[in-house]
Scaffold this active site. Structure first.
Site, PDB file in Angstrom:
ATOM      1  N   CYS A  33     -14.916  -0.281  24.045  1.00  0.00           N
ATOM      2  CA  CYS A  33     -15.482  -1.336  23.211  1.00  0.00           C
ATOM      3  C   CYS A  33     -16.962  -1.086  22.954  1.00  0.00           C
ATOM      4  CB  CYS A  33     -15.357  -2.704  23.905  1.00  0.00           C
ATOM      5  SG  CYS A  33     -13.706  -3.105  24.518  1.00  0.00           S
ATOM      6  N   CYS A  37     -18.676  -6.791  22.517  1.00  0.00           N
ATOM      7  CA  CYS A  37     -17.271  -7.205  22.429  1.00  0.00           C
ATOM      8  C   CYS A  37     -17.080  -8.600  23.019  1.00  0.00           C
ATOM      9  CB  CYS A  37     -16.378  -6.217  23.164  1.00  0.00           C
ATOM     10  SG  CYS A  37     -14.614  -6.620  23.053  1.00  0.00           S
ATOM     11  N   CYS A  64     -10.890  -0.599  20.880  1.00  0.00           N
ATOM     12  CA  CYS A  64     -10.506  -2.000  21.051  1.00  0.00           C
ATOM     13  C   CYS A  64     -10.146  -2.597  19.688  1.00  0.00           C
ATOM     14  CB  CYS A  64     -11.667  -2.769  21.673  1.00  0.00           C
ATOM     15  SG  CYS A  64     -11.423  -4.567  21.735  1.00  0.00           S
ATOM     16  N   CYS A  67     -12.966  -5.778  18.910  1.00  0.00           N
ATOM     17  CA  CYS A  67     -14.352  -5.553  18.479  1.00  0.00           C
ATOM     18  C   CYS A  67     -14.491  -4.349  17.550  1.00  0.00           C
ATOM     19  CB  CYS A  67     -15.270  -5.384  19.688  1.00  0.00           C
ATOM     20  SG  CYS A  67     -15.078  -3.818  20.586  1.00  0.00           S
TER      21      CYS A  67
END
Length: 356
Positions: A33, A37, A64, A67
Protein backbone atom coordinates in the site's frame (compact mmCIF):
# COMPACT_ATOMS: atom_id res chain seq x y z
CA UNK A 1 18.20 3.55 2.81
CA UNK A 2 14.73 3.92 4.28
CA UNK A 3 14.38 4.98 7.91
CA UNK A 4 12.02 2.22 9.07
CA UNK A 5 10.93 4.05 12.20
CA UNK A 6 9.99 7.16 10.22
CA UNK A 7 8.16 4.98 7.70
CA UNK A 8 6.17 3.34 10.48
CA UNK A 9 5.23 6.74 11.93
CA UNK A 10 4.14 7.96 8.48
CA UNK A 11 1.90 4.91 8.07
CA UNK A 12 0.40 5.41 11.52
CA UNK A 13 -0.34 9.05 10.61
CA UNK A 14 -1.55 8.10 7.11
CA UNK A 15 0.72 10.88 5.87
CA UNK A 16 -0.23 11.67 2.26
CA UNK A 17 2.98 13.64 1.83
CA UNK A 18 4.88 10.36 1.90
CA UNK A 19 2.83 8.75 -0.89
CA UNK A 20 5.18 7.71 -3.66
CA UNK A 21 8.26 8.04 -1.46
CA UNK A 22 7.91 4.51 -0.14
CA UNK A 23 5.45 1.62 0.06
CA UNK A 24 4.58 -0.73 2.88
CA UNK A 25 3.62 -4.35 2.51
CA UNK A 26 1.59 -6.58 4.80
CA UNK A 27 2.82 -10.15 4.71
CA UNK A 28 -0.36 -11.58 6.26
CA UNK A 29 -2.60 -10.21 3.49
CA UNK A 30 -0.10 -10.30 0.63
CA UNK A 31 -0.67 -6.70 -0.48
CA UNK A 32 1.36 -3.50 -0.51
CA UNK A 33 0.00 0.00 0.00
CA UNK A 34 0.89 3.66 -0.02
CA UNK A 35 1.44 5.31 3.40
CA UNK A 36 -1.96 7.05 3.41
CA UNK A 37 -3.94 3.82 2.85
CA UNK A 38 -7.23 4.09 4.82
CA UNK A 39 -7.32 0.37 5.62
CA UNK A 40 -7.00 -0.78 9.20
CA UNK A 41 -3.35 -0.92 10.23
CA UNK A 42 -1.67 -4.28 10.49
CA UNK A 43 0.67 -5.16 13.32
CA UNK A 44 4.13 -3.66 12.95
CA UNK A 45 5.76 -7.09 12.90
CA UNK A 46 3.74 -8.00 9.81
CA UNK A 47 4.83 -4.94 7.85
CA UNK A 48 7.67 -4.54 5.39
CA UNK A 49 8.83 -1.25 3.82
CA UNK A 50 10.02 -0.75 0.25
CA UNK A 51 11.47 2.09 -1.77
CA UNK A 52 9.72 1.00 -4.96
CA UNK A 53 6.66 -0.99 -5.99
CA UNK A 54 8.96 -3.35 -7.93
CA UNK A 55 10.71 -4.36 -4.69
CA UNK A 56 7.35 -5.13 -3.06
CA UNK A 57 6.24 -7.21 -6.03
CA UNK A 58 9.49 -9.18 -6.02
CA UNK A 59 8.50 -10.26 -2.51
CA UNK A 60 5.26 -11.64 -3.97
CA UNK A 61 3.00 -8.78 -2.86
CA UNK A 62 0.24 -7.30 -5.05
CA UNK A 63 -1.16 -3.73 -5.12
CA UNK A 64 -3.84 -2.91 -2.57
CA UNK A 65 -7.27 -2.62 -4.22
CA UNK A 66 -8.35 0.03 -1.74
CA UNK A 67 -5.55 2.63 -1.93
CA UNK A 68 -4.27 1.69 -5.44
CA UNK A 69 -0.58 2.41 -4.72
CA UNK A 70 0.39 2.39 -8.39
CA UNK A 71 -1.87 5.38 -8.98
CA UNK A 72 0.54 7.33 -6.82
CA UNK A 73 2.43 7.68 -10.06
CA UNK A 74 -0.10 10.34 -10.96
CA UNK A 75 1.10 12.56 -8.09
CA UNK A 76 3.04 15.80 -8.39
CA UNK A 77 6.43 14.15 -7.94
CA UNK A 78 5.75 11.57 -10.63
CA UNK A 79 4.48 14.26 -12.98
CA UNK A 80 7.78 16.02 -12.38
CA UNK A 81 9.63 12.81 -13.31
CA UNK A 82 7.54 12.46 -16.47
CA UNK A 83 8.41 16.05 -17.38
CA UNK A 84 12.07 15.12 -17.01
CA UNK A 85 11.49 12.14 -19.33
CA UNK A 86 10.14 14.51 -21.98
CA UNK A 87 13.14 16.79 -21.43
CA UNK A 88 15.56 13.88 -21.86
CA UNK A 89 13.75 12.81 -25.04
CA UNK A 90 13.84 16.33 -26.50
CA UNK A 91 17.54 16.75 -25.65
CA UNK A 92 18.77 13.22 -26.28
CA UNK A 93 21.55 14.48 -28.54
CA UNK A 94 22.76 16.82 -25.77
CA UNK A 95 23.11 14.06 -23.14
CA UNK A 96 21.77 15.92 -20.04
CA UNK A 97 23.54 14.50 -16.99
CA UNK A 98 22.19 13.71 -13.53
CA UNK A 99 23.36 17.02 -12.02
CA UNK A 100 21.56 19.01 -14.73
CA UNK A 101 18.37 16.99 -14.30
CA UNK A 102 18.49 17.30 -10.50
CA UNK A 103 18.95 21.07 -10.76
CA UNK A 104 16.03 21.29 -13.17
CA UNK A 105 13.83 19.33 -10.76
CA UNK A 106 15.10 21.17 -7.70
CA UNK A 107 15.97 17.99 -5.78
CA UNK A 108 19.17 16.19 -4.88
CA UNK A 109 20.86 13.86 -7.34
CA UNK A 110 20.45 10.92 -4.96
CA UNK A 111 16.72 11.55 -4.52
CA UNK A 112 16.24 12.03 -8.26
CA UNK A 113 18.06 8.79 -9.06
CA UNK A 114 15.92 6.82 -6.61
CA UNK A 115 12.59 8.39 -7.56
CA UNK A 116 13.25 8.28 -11.30
CA UNK A 117 13.86 4.53 -11.18
CA UNK A 118 10.83 3.99 -8.95
CA UNK A 119 8.54 5.76 -11.43
CA UNK A 120 10.11 4.87 -14.79
CA UNK A 121 11.76 1.52 -14.00
CA UNK A 122 15.22 2.52 -15.27
CA UNK A 123 17.79 5.13 -14.21
CA UNK A 124 18.00 8.55 -15.94
CA UNK A 125 21.19 7.40 -17.66
CA UNK A 126 19.57 4.22 -18.99
CA UNK A 127 16.54 6.18 -20.15
CA UNK A 128 18.79 8.68 -21.92
CA UNK A 129 20.68 5.88 -23.66
CA UNK A 130 17.40 4.36 -24.85
CA UNK A 131 16.35 7.75 -26.24
CA UNK A 132 19.67 8.16 -28.02
CA UNK A 133 19.35 4.69 -29.49
CA UNK A 134 15.90 5.57 -30.80
CA UNK A 135 17.35 8.76 -32.31
CA UNK A 136 20.24 6.74 -33.74
CA UNK A 137 17.81 4.38 -35.48
CA UNK A 138 16.14 7.35 -37.13
CA UNK A 139 19.50 8.86 -38.15
CA UNK A 140 20.78 5.54 -39.51
CA UNK A 141 17.81 5.36 -41.87
CA UNK A 142 18.52 8.88 -43.19
CA UNK A 143 22.30 9.30 -43.12
CA UNK A 144 24.73 8.11 -45.75
CA UNK A 145 27.44 7.33 -43.19
CA UNK A 146 27.22 5.51 -39.86
CA UNK A 147 29.65 7.97 -38.24
CA UNK A 148 27.43 10.90 -39.22
CA UNK A 149 24.41 9.19 -37.64
CA UNK A 150 26.37 8.31 -34.48
CA UNK A 151 27.37 11.89 -33.75
CA UNK A 152 23.99 13.30 -34.78
CA UNK A 153 22.38 11.05 -32.16
CA UNK A 154 24.62 12.43 -29.41
CA UNK A 155 27.08 9.58 -29.00
CA UNK A 156 30.66 10.64 -28.32
CA UNK A 157 32.20 7.87 -30.41
CA UNK A 158 31.25 4.97 -32.64
CA UNK A 159 32.83 2.52 -30.20
CA UNK A 160 30.26 3.46 -27.53
CA UNK A 161 27.50 2.59 -29.97
CA UNK A 162 28.98 -0.77 -30.90
CA UNK A 163 29.35 -1.63 -27.21
CA UNK A 164 25.59 -1.19 -26.81
CA UNK A 165 24.47 -2.52 -30.18
CA UNK A 166 23.84 -6.03 -28.91
CA UNK A 167 21.35 -4.92 -26.26
CA UNK A 168 19.63 -2.05 -28.04
CA UNK A 169 19.74 -2.61 -31.81
CA UNK A 170 20.14 -6.39 -31.87
CA UNK A 171 22.75 -5.87 -34.59
CA UNK A 172 25.56 -3.49 -35.50
CA UNK A 173 24.63 0.02 -36.71
CA UNK A 174 25.66 -0.85 -40.27
CA UNK A 175 23.47 -3.93 -40.21
CA UNK A 176 20.53 -1.94 -38.87
CA UNK A 177 20.95 0.72 -41.57
CA UNK A 178 20.82 -2.05 -44.20
CA UNK A 179 17.77 -3.72 -42.67
CA UNK A 180 19.73 -6.48 -40.94
CA UNK A 181 21.75 -7.37 -44.04
CA UNK A 182 24.62 -9.67 -43.18
CA UNK A 183 23.30 -10.56 -39.73
CA UNK A 184 23.17 -14.31 -39.14
CA UNK A 185 20.19 -15.72 -37.24
CA UNK A 186 19.95 -19.42 -36.53
CA UNK A 187 16.62 -20.96 -35.61
CA UNK A 188 15.15 -24.18 -34.31
CA UNK A 189 11.68 -25.30 -33.29
CA UNK A 190 10.29 -27.64 -30.68
CA UNK A 191 6.91 -28.91 -29.54
CA UNK A 192 5.68 -27.56 -26.19
CA UNK A 193 2.46 -27.94 -24.17
CA UNK A 194 1.37 -24.67 -25.82
CA UNK A 195 2.06 -25.84 -29.36
CA UNK A 196 4.95 -25.44 -31.75
CA UNK A 197 7.54 -22.88 -30.66
CA UNK A 198 10.47 -21.45 -32.59
CA UNK A 199 13.62 -19.85 -31.19
CA UNK A 200 15.78 -17.48 -33.24
CA UNK A 201 19.18 -16.34 -32.02
CA UNK A 202 22.22 -14.33 -33.06
CA UNK A 203 25.62 -14.92 -31.51
CA UNK A 204 24.55 -12.46 -28.79
CA UNK A 205 21.33 -14.12 -27.63
CA UNK A 206 17.65 -14.71 -28.37
CA UNK A 207 15.97 -12.32 -30.80
CA UNK A 208 12.85 -14.36 -31.57
CA UNK A 209 10.65 -16.69 -29.49
CA UNK A 210 7.18 -17.26 -30.87
CA UNK A 211 4.39 -19.84 -31.16
CA UNK A 212 2.74 -20.87 -34.42
CA UNK A 213 0.74 -23.48 -36.29
CA UNK A 214 3.62 -24.76 -38.42
CA UNK A 215 7.34 -24.41 -38.88
CA UNK A 216 6.76 -22.76 -42.26
CA UNK A 217 4.54 -20.10 -40.68
CA UNK A 218 7.07 -19.44 -37.92
CA UNK A 219 9.95 -19.21 -40.37
CA UNK A 220 7.92 -16.69 -42.37
CA UNK A 221 7.30 -14.68 -39.21
CA UNK A 222 11.03 -14.71 -38.41
CA UNK A 223 11.81 -13.51 -41.94
CA UNK A 224 9.21 -10.77 -41.53
CA UNK A 225 10.96 -9.49 -38.40
CA UNK A 226 14.43 -9.61 -40.00
CA UNK A 227 13.88 -9.41 -43.78
CA UNK A 228 17.51 -8.80 -44.77
CA UNK A 229 19.17 -11.16 -42.28
CA UNK A 230 20.73 -14.50 -43.17
CA UNK A 231 18.47 -17.18 -41.71
CA UNK A 232 19.63 -20.76 -41.28
CA UNK A 233 18.56 -23.78 -39.21
CA UNK A 234 20.52 -24.06 -35.98
CA UNK A 235 23.67 -26.09 -36.48
CA UNK A 236 25.48 -28.39 -34.05
CA UNK A 237 27.62 -25.56 -32.65
CA UNK A 238 24.48 -23.88 -31.26
CA UNK A 239 22.54 -26.98 -30.27
CA UNK A 240 23.94 -27.11 -26.74
CA UNK A 241 22.73 -23.57 -26.03
CA UNK A 242 19.38 -24.35 -27.68
CA UNK A 243 18.82 -27.39 -25.46
CA UNK A 244 19.79 -25.39 -22.37
CA UNK A 245 17.30 -22.64 -23.28
CA UNK A 246 14.58 -25.19 -24.05
CA UNK A 247 15.15 -26.89 -20.71
CA UNK A 248 14.72 -23.57 -18.93
CA UNK A 249 11.53 -22.90 -20.88
CA UNK A 250 10.20 -26.39 -20.14
CA UNK A 251 10.83 -25.93 -16.42
CA UNK A 252 9.22 -22.49 -16.60
CA UNK A 253 6.07 -23.83 -18.25
CA UNK A 254 5.86 -26.57 -15.62
CA UNK A 255 6.17 -24.04 -12.80
CA UNK A 256 9.59 -25.26 -11.67
CA UNK A 257 11.44 -22.09 -12.73
CA UNK A 258 9.35 -18.94 -12.14
CA UNK A 259 12.11 -16.61 -13.36
CA UNK A 260 13.72 -17.06 -16.77
CA UNK A 261 17.37 -16.09 -17.25
CA UNK A 262 17.90 -16.08 -21.00
CA UNK A 263 20.12 -13.71 -23.02
CA UNK A 264 17.98 -11.32 -25.05
CA UNK A 265 18.79 -9.32 -28.16
CA UNK A 266 15.77 -7.18 -29.00
CA UNK A 267 15.12 -4.00 -30.94
CA UNK A 268 12.96 -1.53 -29.06
CA UNK A 269 11.99 2.10 -28.65
CA UNK A 270 12.56 3.87 -25.35
CA UNK A 271 8.87 3.46 -24.49
CA UNK A 272 8.90 -0.25 -25.31
CA UNK A 273 11.95 -0.71 -23.08
CA UNK A 274 10.07 0.92 -20.18
CA UNK A 275 7.06 -1.33 -20.72
CA UNK A 276 9.05 -4.52 -21.21
CA UNK A 277 11.24 -3.83 -18.16
CA UNK A 278 8.08 -3.41 -16.11
CA UNK A 279 6.56 -6.62 -17.49
CA UNK A 280 9.65 -8.58 -16.49
CA UNK A 281 9.10 -7.32 -12.94
CA UNK A 282 5.53 -8.68 -12.66
CA UNK A 283 5.81 -11.64 -10.28
CA UNK A 284 5.05 -15.14 -11.51
CA UNK A 285 1.38 -15.92 -10.91
CA UNK A 286 0.24 -12.30 -10.91
CA UNK A 287 -1.35 -10.03 -13.50
CA UNK A 288 -1.64 -6.30 -14.14
CA UNK A 289 -4.08 -4.28 -16.19
CA UNK A 290 -2.91 -2.14 -19.09
CA UNK A 291 -3.77 0.92 -17.00
CA UNK A 292 -1.74 -0.37 -14.05
CA UNK A 293 1.28 -0.91 -16.29
CA UNK A 294 0.87 2.59 -17.70
CA UNK A 295 0.75 4.04 -14.19
CA UNK A 296 3.66 1.85 -13.14
CA UNK A 297 5.95 3.29 -15.82
CA UNK A 298 4.88 6.83 -15.02
CA UNK A 299 2.59 7.38 -18.03
CA UNK A 300 -0.94 6.85 -16.67
CA UNK A 301 -2.63 8.03 -19.88
CA UNK A 302 -0.75 5.63 -22.14
CA UNK A 303 -2.72 2.39 -21.61
CA UNK A 304 -3.29 2.01 -25.37
CA UNK A 305 0.40 2.55 -26.07
CA UNK A 306 1.16 -0.12 -23.45
CA UNK A 307 -1.15 -2.51 -25.32
CA UNK A 308 0.72 -1.76 -28.56
CA UNK A 309 4.06 -2.39 -26.85
CA UNK A 310 2.76 -5.75 -25.62
CA UNK A 311 1.59 -6.61 -29.14
CA UNK A 312 5.04 -5.69 -30.50
CA UNK A 313 6.83 -8.17 -28.27
CA UNK A 314 8.73 -10.74 -30.36
CA UNK A 315 10.06 -12.78 -27.44
CA UNK A 316 7.21 -14.62 -25.75
CA UNK A 317 7.53 -15.81 -22.15
CA UNK A 318 10.85 -14.07 -21.49
CA UNK A 319 9.03 -10.74 -21.80
CA UNK A 320 5.77 -11.91 -20.17
CA UNK A 321 3.18 -9.79 -21.98
CA UNK A 322 0.62 -12.51 -21.21
CA UNK A 323 0.47 -11.15 -17.64
CA UNK A 324 -1.25 -7.97 -18.79
CA UNK A 325 -5.05 -8.06 -18.97
CA UNK A 326 -7.95 -5.61 -19.20
CA UNK A 327 -9.06 -3.62 -16.19
CA UNK A 328 -12.37 -5.50 -16.20
CA UNK A 329 -10.54 -8.75 -15.57
CA UNK A 330 -11.04 -10.00 -19.13
CA UNK A 331 -7.96 -11.46 -20.77
CA UNK A 332 -7.75 -9.03 -23.68
CA UNK A 333 -5.69 -9.78 -26.76
CA UNK A 334 -2.52 -11.82 -27.16
CA UNK A 335 -0.26 -12.01 -30.19
CA UNK A 336 -0.23 -15.80 -30.09
CA UNK A 337 -3.90 -16.38 -29.31
CA UNK A 338 -6.09 -15.80 -26.27
CA UNK A 339 -6.26 -19.56 -25.65
CA UNK A 340 -2.49 -19.65 -25.14
CA UNK A 341 -2.70 -16.62 -22.87
CA UNK A 342 -5.36 -18.33 -20.77
CA UNK A 343 -3.32 -21.52 -20.66
CA UNK A 344 -0.19 -19.65 -19.57
CA UNK A 345 -1.99 -17.81 -16.79
CA UNK A 346 -3.65 -21.05 -15.73
CA UNK A 347 -0.27 -22.77 -15.50
CA UNK A 348 1.06 -19.88 -13.42
CA UNK A 349 -1.99 -19.99 -11.16
CA UNK A 350 -2.75 -16.34 -11.91
CA UNK A 351 -6.14 -15.03 -10.81
CA UNK A 352 -7.50 -12.69 -13.44
CA UNK A 353 -10.49 -11.34 -11.55
CA UNK A 354 -9.83 -7.82 -10.30
CA UNK A 355 -10.93 -8.85 -6.81
CA UNK A 356 -7.88 -11.14 -6.59
Amino acid sequence: MLNLEQCWKAVQARDRRQDGRFFFGVVTTGVYCRPSCPSRHALRRNMRFYETSQEAEKDGLRPCLRCHPLETAGGAEARQIRDLCRYIEENADGRPDLAELAARAGISRFHLQRRFKAVVGVTPREYGEACRMRLLKSELRQSQEVTEAVYAAGFGSASRVYERADTRLGMTPNQYRRGGEGMAISYASATTPLGLMMLGATDRGLCFLQFGASEAALTAALHGEYPAAQLAPMDDSRRAAFHEWMEQLRQHLEGQRPQLDLPLVVRATAFQIRVWNYLQGIPYGQVRSYAEVAAGIGSPKSARAVARACASNTVALVIPCHRVIRGSGELGGYRWGVERKQALLGREGARTARSA
